[in-house]
Every structure is written in C-alpha cells, then in structure tokens.
Design a protein around this motif. Structure first.
Motif, PDB file in Angstrom:
ATOM      1  N   LEU A 148       0.980  -1.275  -0.065  1.00 64.77           N
ATOM      2  CA  LEU A 148      -0.077   0.071   0.119  1.00 64.77           C
ATOM      3  C   LEU A 148       0.940   1.209  -0.040  1.00 64.77           C
ATOM      4  O   LEU A 148       1.893   1.419   0.788  1.00 64.77           O
ATOM      5  CB  LEU A 148      -0.810   0.079   1.300  1.00 64.77           C
ATOM      6  CG  LEU A 148      -1.868  -1.229   1.368  1.00 64.77           C
ATOM      7  CD1 LEU A 148      -2.369  -1.276   2.906  1.00 64.77           C
ATOM      8  CD2 LEU A 148      -3.014  -0.947   0.488  1.00 64.77           C
ATOM      9  N   GLN A 149       0.683   2.004  -0.878  1.00 62.71           N
ATOM     10  CA  GLN A 149       1.343   3.523  -1.064  1.00 62.71           C
ATOM     11  C   GLN A 149       0.620   4.570  -0.327  1.00 62.71           C
ATOM     12  O   GLN A 149      -0.694   4.636  -0.208  1.00 62.71           O
ATOM     13  CB  GLN A 149       1.473   3.774  -2.423  1.00 62.71           C
ATOM     14  CG  GLN A 149       2.582   5.077  -2.701  1.00 62.71           C
ATOM     15  CD  GLN A 149       2.807   5.385  -4.011  1.00 62.71           C
ATOM     16  OE1 GLN A 149       2.339   4.819  -5.005  1.00 62.71           O
ATOM     17  NE2 GLN A 149       3.368   6.475  -4.256  1.00 62.71           N
ATOM     18  N   ALA A 169      -6.209  -3.790   4.415  1.00 59.13           N
ATOM     19  CA  ALA A 169      -5.647  -3.029   3.387  1.00 59.13           C
ATOM     20  C   ALA A 169      -6.958  -2.104   2.730  1.00 59.13           C
ATOM     21  O   ALA A 169      -6.699  -0.780   2.516  1.00 59.13           O
ATOM     22  CB  ALA A 169      -5.513  -4.116   2.415  1.00 59.13           C
ATOM     23  N   MET A 170      -8.272  -2.634   3.154  1.00 59.80           N
ATOM     24  CA  MET A 170      -9.402  -1.739   2.916  1.00 59.80           C
ATOM     25  C   MET A 170      -9.328  -0.514   3.708  1.00 59.80           C
ATOM     26  O   MET A 170      -9.685   0.432   3.363  1.00 59.80           O
ATOM     27  CB  MET A 170     -10.698  -2.594   2.897  1.00 59.80           C
ATOM     28  CG  MET A 170     -10.965  -3.443   1.534  1.00 59.80           C
ATOM     29  SD  MET A 170     -12.499  -4.097   1.805  1.00 59.80           S
ATOM     30  CE  MET A 170     -12.642  -4.968   3.091  1.00 59.80           C
ATOM     31  N   LEU A 171      -9.207  -0.844   4.955  1.00 61.86           N
ATOM     32  CA  LEU A 171      -9.038   0.207   6.237  1.00 61.86           C
ATOM     33  C   LEU A 171      -8.239   1.361   5.824  1.00 61.86           C
ATOM     34  O   LEU A 171      -8.334   2.405   5.843  1.00 61.86           O
ATOM     35  CB  LEU A 171      -8.924  -0.556   7.502  1.00 61.86           C
ATOM     36  CG  LEU A 171     -10.322  -1.232   7.963  1.00 61.86           C
ATOM     37  CD1 LEU A 171     -10.009  -2.087   9.218  1.00 61.86           C
ATOM     38  CD2 LEU A 171     -11.309  -0.298   8.382  1.00 61.86           C
ATOM     39  N   TRP A 172      -7.004   0.736   5.482  1.00 63.08           N
ATOM     40  CA  TRP A 172      -5.810   1.913   4.877  1.00 63.08           C
ATOM     41  C   TRP A 172      -6.415   2.616   3.807  1.00 63.08           C
ATOM     42  O   TRP A 172      -6.159   3.961   3.904  1.00 63.08           O
ATOM     43  CB  TRP A 172      -4.640   1.006   4.428  1.00 63.08           C
ATOM     44  CG  TRP A 172      -3.961   0.626   5.677  1.00 63.08           C
ATOM     45  CD1 TRP A 172      -4.323  -0.492   6.848  1.00 63.08           C
ATOM     46  CD2 TRP A 172      -2.629   1.049   6.315  1.00 63.08           C
ATOM     47  NE1 TRP A 172      -3.182  -0.587   7.698  1.00 63.08           N
ATOM     48  CE2 TRP A 172      -2.184   0.375   7.419  1.00 63.08           C
ATOM     49  CE3 TRP A 172      -1.531   1.928   5.629  1.00 63.08           C
ATOM     50  CZ2 TRP A 172      -1.036   0.345   7.886  1.00 63.08           C
ATOM     51  CZ3 TRP A 172      -0.340   1.994   6.356  1.00 63.08           C
ATOM     52  CH2 TRP A 172      -0.029   1.422   7.511  1.00 63.08           C
ATOM     53  N   GLN A 173      -6.997   1.991   2.793  1.00 63.02           N
ATOM     54  CA  GLN A 173      -7.354   2.853   1.747  1.00 63.02           C
ATOM     55  C   GLN A 173      -8.324   3.914   2.163  1.00 63.02           C
ATOM     56  O   GLN A 173      -8.455   5.138   1.755  1.00 63.02           O
ATOM     57  CB  GLN A 173      -8.113   2.019   0.725  1.00 63.02           C
ATOM     58  CG  GLN A 173      -7.246   1.195   0.064  1.00 63.02           C
ATOM     59  CD  GLN A 173      -7.784   0.006  -1.114  1.00 63.02           C
ATOM     60  OE1 GLN A 173      -8.322   0.429  -1.917  1.00 63.02           O
ATOM     61  NE2 GLN A 173      -7.780  -1.170  -0.485  1.00 63.02           N
ATOM     62  N   ALA A 191      -6.421   1.654  13.697  1.00 64.73           N
ATOM     63  CA  ALA A 191      -4.979   1.033  13.442  1.00 64.73           C
ATOM     64  C   ALA A 191      -4.212   1.611  12.557  1.00 64.73           C
ATOM     65  O   ALA A 191      -2.888   1.793  12.568  1.00 64.73           O
ATOM     66  CB  ALA A 191      -5.294  -0.303  13.497  1.00 64.73           C
ATOM     67  N   ALA A 192      -4.673   1.855  11.411  1.00 62.05           N
ATOM     68  CA  ALA A 192      -4.066   2.412  10.128  1.00 62.05           C
ATOM     69  C   ALA A 192      -3.551   3.848  10.640  1.00 62.05           C
ATOM     70  O   ALA A 192      -2.506   4.169  10.187  1.00 62.05           O
ATOM     71  CB  ALA A 192      -4.838   2.611   8.918  1.00 62.05           C
TER      72      ALA A 192
END
Lengths: 294, 93
Positions: A148-149, A169-173, A283-284
C-alpha cells in the motif's frame, strides 16, 4: 521461427517473449495487460516460446512444488521446470517444459497448444517463476503481502492467512487514502541502497495488480488482537518471518543462499513491525502517525 | 550422528536460520532458528560425531558442567531428529 516479440515489465525487470503466435493467442494481454511494455529495450530475461511435444527429463526431480511444477538440475547449472498448471477450462493439459540457463537470462518454453480455452503457461506461473528467481540474483525478493502506498512511500502488510490482511488493506484505503499496489505478492527490489516495493501481476482475491513502485518504509506483520499495538521486531525475529513469507528458490542451494542474503539486506534498511490490531481505521491511523507516513 | 546435507544457514543477531533446499523441503517444511548452542552443535555435526564429542564441544566453548552440557545435547539432538535434519549411523539418508 519466432515472429512476434512481447515484452513484459515486472518489478523493473524486462522479460521478452519471442513467439510465432500472435500475443492474443497466448492470453498474455488479458493476464498481463498493465505489465506489457514496448519491445525496444534489452531484456533481462529472454524466453523463446516453441510449440511442440514436451519431453520431460528422465529420473526423479530435484524439487517438486505441490504437484504444480518440478525442477530438474542440468549438468551445467541449468534447470528444467516441468509445469503442469490446470488450464482455464479445467481440461487436462499436457505438461510444459521451461529450460533455463544457469544465470536465469535465457529460457526456452516448449508447450503443446490445446483446443478450447488454451492459454500459454507463461500466463500461469512460468513468467512468475522466471521473474521471481531472477530477482533473487538482483538482491531482491517476492513475498506474500499487500503493498500500500501512502504519500511518497509504501508499506507491505503481511501475516498468516486470516490475520486480517485484506480487511486492513481496505481500512488503510479508507482511513489514510492508501493506494493499493498489489493484494497478494509484492516484489522488494534493491535500488541504489534503498528498497522499492513493486506491485506484481500475481493478484489475490481482490484482483489488485498495479504496475508501479514506491520506496518501502516498513514491513508490517499483522495479528488480530483486542487493542492496537505496534512493536518493532529485531532482525533475528524478522528474518524467519520474512523468509517464511517469501518465495524462495528451494530447488537450488546457491539461490536459497542468495535469497537469504537479500532478506538480510532488506532488514538492514527496512524496519519490520508486528501490528496487533483490531479491524478498525484507528490502527491504520496509528501506524501512519508512528511511521510519519502522509 | 551427522547432519543431513541440503540445508542453507545464515546468521542474524545471535541466531542462525536454517532453510531446507531440494528434496529436504519434504523433510523440513519450514525453517529452523538456532541459538548459539544449537549453531555450535549444528556446525560440529558437519562430520560424524558421537554424543560424547558433542558434549565436549559444549564444555570446551562454554562454562558449563558436563552434566548440563549432556542434557543440552540430548535435547538438541532430539529436536534435530524430530525435525529430520540429522541422521544416525546406518540410517538411510
């Protein structure tokens, strides 16, 4: 005689296919669309594709990977892979043969074209085998994980199956505007003293395969937990984790040694953290704040 | 006993990591992390060794009683045998 040249650019390596079949017949466009490159550059790996009846080496293979492919050592450091991937329509398909020189620069792929939904095994494992092995010779590795960038840098989220990689990964987006580069296999490349992470065509269930790279800021090992904790790992703790999640060339002791060296070099420049976390945006946000990612 | 061939070892931060190669992947599905003592015994097992010789290796290197060294060697050899990474004299490779 090969009449077509198809170039792929994956993790900064150029793989040139020389084939008598039009590209569409191989299924390459469909599988590697974002990774097709113009055909002018000097290839890192050259693959001559031949159609014919593959003749497997005699004797017992030196290494077998889950009945999908087997490796046979040649006398001069070369290798022959016998590849038996299923075809897209699940019809029986004869094995294909991939002969590779000792430096993983030149290969010959021999396979039999089948009627029906035929695709070349170059789309189903052969290119991945070539690229990820050649990367090892460039002090680089392909590992299981989602890249993830965030801003100018990227992280790799990894962990055991069920650790929450897809959810995070979805939460980070959503939480920090991260741009996904890949959802299953990330390539870590040495580049002038730093490490870059590349998206690869070998996507997971989310189907994310972006042909782009960013400096690798951290590798994050996920564990589900009842609160959010980010803990740095020592190199001794991180090395087994990194190796266990990397695609190692187990068939060749020298290549395994090179891969372990690449992993150690990655750990000298890239911090590895254990993130015990809840499936929540906090968390992200906490990780990005700690790592200074914006 | 002697260690089987087909493993690659790298040191990192006071530990050593062993990775199998080729057919050894079938014996050891994963990797092994050794501490200093484990690394010493693994290195010694590059040649055929008796248990007494391995105990001697430990007492030569560390300030440890022969009884403690023997207990450590016994435990390590049991772990190595369970992992399938050593073989005893007369045992098939």
């Amino acid at each position: 005689m090969p009449t077509h040249r198809i170039d792929l650019s994956i993790a900064g390596l150029r793989l040139a296919l020389e084939t008598e079949a039009p590209p569409a017949d191989l299924g390459v466009d469909e599988r590697y669309g974002a990774f097709l490159a113009d055909g002018d550059g000097e290839p890192d790996i050259r693959v001559v594709c031949r159609f014919g009846e593959p003749v497997a080496p005699e004797g017992k293979p030196d290494y077998t990977a889950e009945d999908i492919w087997s490796m046979y050592a040649g006398a001069d450091g070369s290798w022959t892979a016998v590849i038996t991937y299923p075809s897209p329509d699940d019809a029986p398909r004869p094995p294909a043969l991939l002969s590779i020189d000792a430096k993983w620069r030149n290969a010959v792929l021999t396979e039999k074209r089948s009627p029906g939904l035929w695709q070349s095994v170059i789309t189903a494992g052969a290119a991945e085998l070539l690229i990820r092995t050649r990367l090892v010779l460039h002090d680089s590795l392909v590992m299981h994980g989602a890249a993830l960038q965030v801003g100018d840098a990227a992280v790799i989220l990894t962990g055991h199956s069920g650790a929450g990689k897809s959810t995070q990964a979805m939460l980070w987006q959503e939480a920090v505007g991260a741009r996904p580069l890949c959802d299953d296999r990330a390539a870590i490349r040495a580049d002038a003293g730093r490490r870059l992470v590349y998206g690869t065509p070998w996507a997971g269930t989310a189907g994310i395969a972006v042909n782009a790279c960013a400096p690798l800021a951290a590798i994050i090992v996920l564990e589900q937990h009842t609160e959010n904790e980010l803990t740095p790992l020592t190199a001794a703790e991180a090395l087994p984790m990194l190796l266990a999640r990397s695609f190692l060339p187990y068939w060749d002791a020298a290549l395994v040694g090179a891969a372990m060296g690449a992993a150690l070099n990655i750990l000298q420049g890239v911090p590895v953290y254990r993130l015990r976390c809840l499936p929540e945006a906090a968390a992200a946000e906490m990780v990005c704040a700690r790592l200074g990612l914006r | 006993m002697i260690r089987k061939d087909g493993f690659v070892v790298r040191d990192v931060g006071g530990s050593a990591v062993i990775v199998p190669t080729g057919a050894r992947v079938l014996d050891l599905n994963g990797l092994v992390v050794l501490n200093d003592t484990g690394r010493l015994v693994w290195d010694a097992l590059s040649a055929e060794r008796s248990e007494d010789e391995l105990v001697q290796c430990l007492t030569d290197r560390y300030d440890v009683s022969p009884d403690q060294a023997r207990a450590d060697v016994d435990e390590l050899l049991q772990q190595f045998a369970d992992l399938g990474i050593i073989q005893y004299a007369g045992q098939p490779i």
